[in-house]
Every structure is written in structure tokens, then in C-alpha cells.
Design a protein around this motif. Structure first.
Motif, PDB file in Angstrom:
ATOM      1  N   ALA A 113       0.838  -1.208   0.000  1.00 47.85           N
ATOM      2  CA  ALA A 113       0.000   0.000   0.000  1.00 47.85           C
ATOM      3  C   ALA A 113       0.869   1.253   0.000  1.00 47.85           C
ATOM      4  CB  ALA A 113      -0.933  -0.005   1.205  1.00 47.85           C
ATOM      5  N   GLN A 114       1.958   1.238   0.769  1.00 45.21           N
ATOM      6  CA  GLN A 114       2.869   2.376   0.795  1.00 45.21           C
ATOM      7  C   GLN A 114       3.511   2.607  -0.577  1.00 45.21           C
ATOM      8  OE1 GLN A 114       1.777   3.842   3.635  1.00 45.21           O
ATOM      9  NE2 GLN A 114       3.885   4.485   3.982  1.00 45.21           N
ATOM     10  N   LEU A 115       3.944   1.520  -1.205  1.00 43.54           N
ATOM     11  CA  LEU A 115       4.541   1.645  -2.535  1.00 43.54           C
ATOM     12  C   LEU A 115       3.553   2.240  -3.531  1.00 43.54           C
ATOM     13  CD1 LEU A 115       6.597  -1.648  -3.002  1.00 43.54           C
ATOM     14  CD2 LEU A 115       7.466   0.692  -3.177  1.00 43.54           C
ATOM     15  N   ARG A 116       2.339   1.740  -3.524  1.00 44.68           N
ATOM     16  CA  ARG A 116       1.328   2.259  -4.444  1.00 44.68           C
ATOM     17  C   ARG A 116       1.065   3.739  -4.201  1.00 44.68           C
ATOM     18  NH1 ARG A 116      -2.553  -3.020  -4.050  1.00 44.68           N
ATOM     19  NH2 ARG A 116      -2.060  -3.928  -6.088  1.00 44.68           N
ATOM     20  N   GLY A 117       1.011   4.109  -2.922  1.00 40.77           N
ATOM     21  CA  GLY A 117       0.774   5.515  -2.604  1.00 40.77           C
ATOM     22  C   GLY A 117       1.889   6.406  -3.111  1.00 40.77           C
ATOM     23  N   LYS A 118       3.133   5.944  -2.997  1.00 36.04           N
ATOM     24  CA  LYS A 118       4.270   6.753  -3.425  1.00 36.04           C
ATOM     25  C   LYS A 118       4.408   6.793  -4.950  1.00 36.04           C
ATOM     26  CE  LYS A 118       7.085   6.260   0.763  1.00 36.04           C
ATOM     27  NZ  LYS A 118       8.382   5.823   1.335  1.00 36.04           N
ATOM     28  N   LEU A 119       4.094   5.674  -5.609  1.00 39.36           N
ATOM     29  CA  LEU A 119       4.227   5.621  -7.063  1.00 39.36           C
ATOM     30  C   LEU A 119       3.028   6.240  -7.774  1.00 39.36           C
ATOM     31  CD1 LEU A 119       5.626   1.996  -7.425  1.00 39.36           C
ATOM     32  CD2 LEU A 119       6.911   4.122  -7.663  1.00 39.36           C
ATOM     33  N   GLY A 120       1.915   6.365  -7.058  1.00 40.03           N
ATOM     34  CA  GLY A 120       0.725   6.984  -7.625  1.00 40.03           C
ATOM     35  C   GLY A 120       0.182   6.214  -8.814  1.00 40.03           C
ATOM     36  N   SER A 121      -0.293   6.938  -9.824  1.00 44.08           N
ATOM     37  CA  SER A 121      -0.916   6.306 -10.985  1.00 44.08           C
ATOM     38  C   SER A 121       0.083   5.514 -11.818  1.00 44.08           C
ATOM     39  CB  SER A 121      -1.589   7.364 -11.862  1.00 44.08           C
ATOM     40  OG  SER A 121      -0.622   8.269 -12.372  1.00 44.08           O
ATOM     41  N   ALA A 122       1.395   5.698 -11.576  1.00 46.31           N
ATOM     42  CA  ALA A 122       2.412   4.955 -12.319  1.00 46.31           C
ATOM     43  C   ALA A 122       2.627   3.548 -11.766  1.00 46.31           C
ATOM     44  CB  ALA A 122       3.739   5.718 -12.286  1.00 46.31           C
ATOM     45  N   SER A 123       2.056   3.237 -10.611  1.00 52.43           N
ATOM     46  CA  SER A 123       2.300   1.940  -9.975  1.00 52.43           C
ATOM     47  C   SER A 123       1.898   0.786 -10.882  1.00 52.43           C
ATOM     48  CB  SER A 123       1.527   1.843  -8.660  1.00 52.43           C
ATOM     49  OG  SER A 123       1.643   0.531  -8.131  1.00 52.43           O
ATOM     50  N   PRO A 124       2.819  -0.173 -11.100  1.00 56.56           N
ATOM     51  CA  PRO A 124       2.502  -1.338 -11.934  1.00 56.56           C
ATOM     52  C   PRO A 124       2.084  -2.555 -11.108  1.00 56.56           C
ATOM     53  CG  PRO A 124       4.852  -1.258 -11.592  1.00 56.56           C
ATOM     54  CD  PRO A 124       4.258  -0.130 -10.769  1.00 56.56           C
TER      55      PRO A 124
END
Length: 230
Positions: free
Chosen positions: A201-212
Motif C-alpha cells: 500500500a505504501q509503494l502504491r501511494g508513493k508511485l501513484g498512478s504509475a504503480s505497476p
């Protein structure tokens, strides 16, 4: 014995602090002790430790606030929380603040040493390959331990970085939580599965819409290359 790095132990119970000091020193680490949050923050600034073991229930400024202040100041010193409270909410708050691991008292001193060693392996870049990786809009430079989303650098903790690197090296492959715990954290347990979810969840939050990162419900996670544009 060659010193493996300085570990800052911020613990207000002298008996526990001394046990940690003895076991870490026996494993080849340098150790500095601090008994409260203010002293811990001052020691981080002055000594630049390789990692810190941080008690949550400190007098004055507690461990959660110490970690919050460090991360707010863009200080990514690896943090391993230790607490007497077996409360999932506390664990999640700590991990969301950027802690790398979390251990509940009573604990085995050997386990703490093993966890510290694992965190240091991650923070020192001992990953499974130095070549840069690109998945969609996310680029990971393993040699410099830097991550970019849409050409903007994204600050990650050591654990977040290695979790993302592990997934990006296996595009399209679904990795279970237990395997992620074993390969990235160096241990596996039922209780630790939530740790993986919080870091994702932290990774997704930091990567935003670019999260793969894709969730495979009931199984684990995968990183997917984007398909061709329509």
C-alpha cells in the motif's frame, strides 16, 4: 572482529537495552544506546547509524513520533520497531510511517540480530542484480538504489525498494505473501502477511498512478508490463 556497522538502540529499559547491546556486539556490530526519544533523535543526527532499533513506548517522545520526525526530515535510516504491545494498529502505523520491520516483546535477541542483519542487507543494496529495470512508467536503478515514476524520483525505505525490485525482476509472475516475506524480509509467518500488505500500500501511494503492482486476491502480488496502447 570486523565491525558490521553502528546500530542505535533506543530503549528505556536498561536490562533489555543491555541484552541487545551484548548480542549485537557479539554479532560484530557497533552499538550506541539511547534511553529516550530526544536522545535517539540527537544520536541519529550525530552518529548516522546504519540502522536503529526503536522502542515504541519511550518516555517523552515515543518511538512512533521519533520515526515520524525522521521520515518528515527525509531521513531514511532503517528502523526496526520493538514494542510490548501486540496491537496490529500499532504495527500498521509504524510500517506506514516507514519502519522496515516490527518485533513484539518478549523476543529472542538472536531473532532481533537476524532481523537487523536482514534490514542492513537491504539498505546496503545486496539485491539480486545491479541492472536498471523499467516497467511501464517506473524505472528502478539498482546500482544507485533510486526509483523514478514518470522521471520524478520517489524516496523509498530500504524495504520498500527491495520489495519493488523483487517484483520488478519477475514481471507478470504472481508472488505470494509468504514468499515475499521469506525473500525480502528474510522470514515467514502468518502474522507477517499484513506487513507485506502495508508495504505494498505504501509503494502504491508513493508511485501513484504509475504503480505497476497488481493484487491477486487471496494469493499475492505481481508487477505487470502495460499492454499496447489501443
Amino acid at each position: 572482529m570486523l565491525q558490521r556497522g553502528l546500530i542505535l538502540v533506543v530503549e528505556d529499559e536498561p536490562a533489555i537495552a543491555d541484552v541487545l547491546r551484548l548480542n549485537l556486539a557479539k554479532a560484530g556490530f557497533g552499538v550506541h544506546l539511547a534511553a529516550d526519544g530526544e536522545a535517539g533523535l540527537a544520536a541519529v543526527a550525530a552518529l548516522k547509524p546504519a540502522a536503529m532499533i526503536l522502542d515504541v513506548g519511550l518516555p517523552g517522545i515515543d518511538g512512533i513520533e521519533v520515526c515520524r520526525r525522521l521520515r518528515a526530515a527525509a531521513d531514511w535510516t532503517p528502523v526496526l520497531f520493538v514494542t510490548a504491545r501486540d496491537d496490529e494498529t500499532d504495527r500498521i502505523i509504524g510500517l506506514e510511517l516507514g519502519a522496515d520491520d516490527y518485533i513484539t516483546k518478549p523476543f529472542s535477541p538472536r531473532e532481533v540480530v537476524a532481523r537487523v542483519s536482514s534490514v542492513l542487507r537491504r539498505s546496503q543494496g545486496l539485491t539480486d542484480g545491479p541492472e536498471p529495470l523499467q516497467v511501464g512508467r517506473v524505472r528502478l536503478d539498482a546500482a544507485q538504489r533510486r526509483v523514478f515514476a514518470d522521471a520524478t524520483e520517489v524516496p523509498l525505505t530500504a524495504t520498500e525498494f527491495d520489495l519493488l525490485a523483487f517484483l520488478m525482476r519477475r514481471p507478470g509472475r504472481v508472488i505470494g505473501r509468504d514468499q515475499l516475506l521469506s525473500e525480502v524480509w528474510g522470514y515467514s509467518s502468518i502474522a507477517g502477511a499484513r506487513t507485506v500488505d502495508v508495504h505494498i500500500a505504501q509503494l502504491r501511494g508513493k508511485l501513484g498512478s504509475a504503480s505497476p503492482i497488481r493484487t491477486v486476491r487471496g494469493v499475492g502480488y505481481a508487477v505487470d508490463q502495460p499492454g499496447p496502447a489501443a
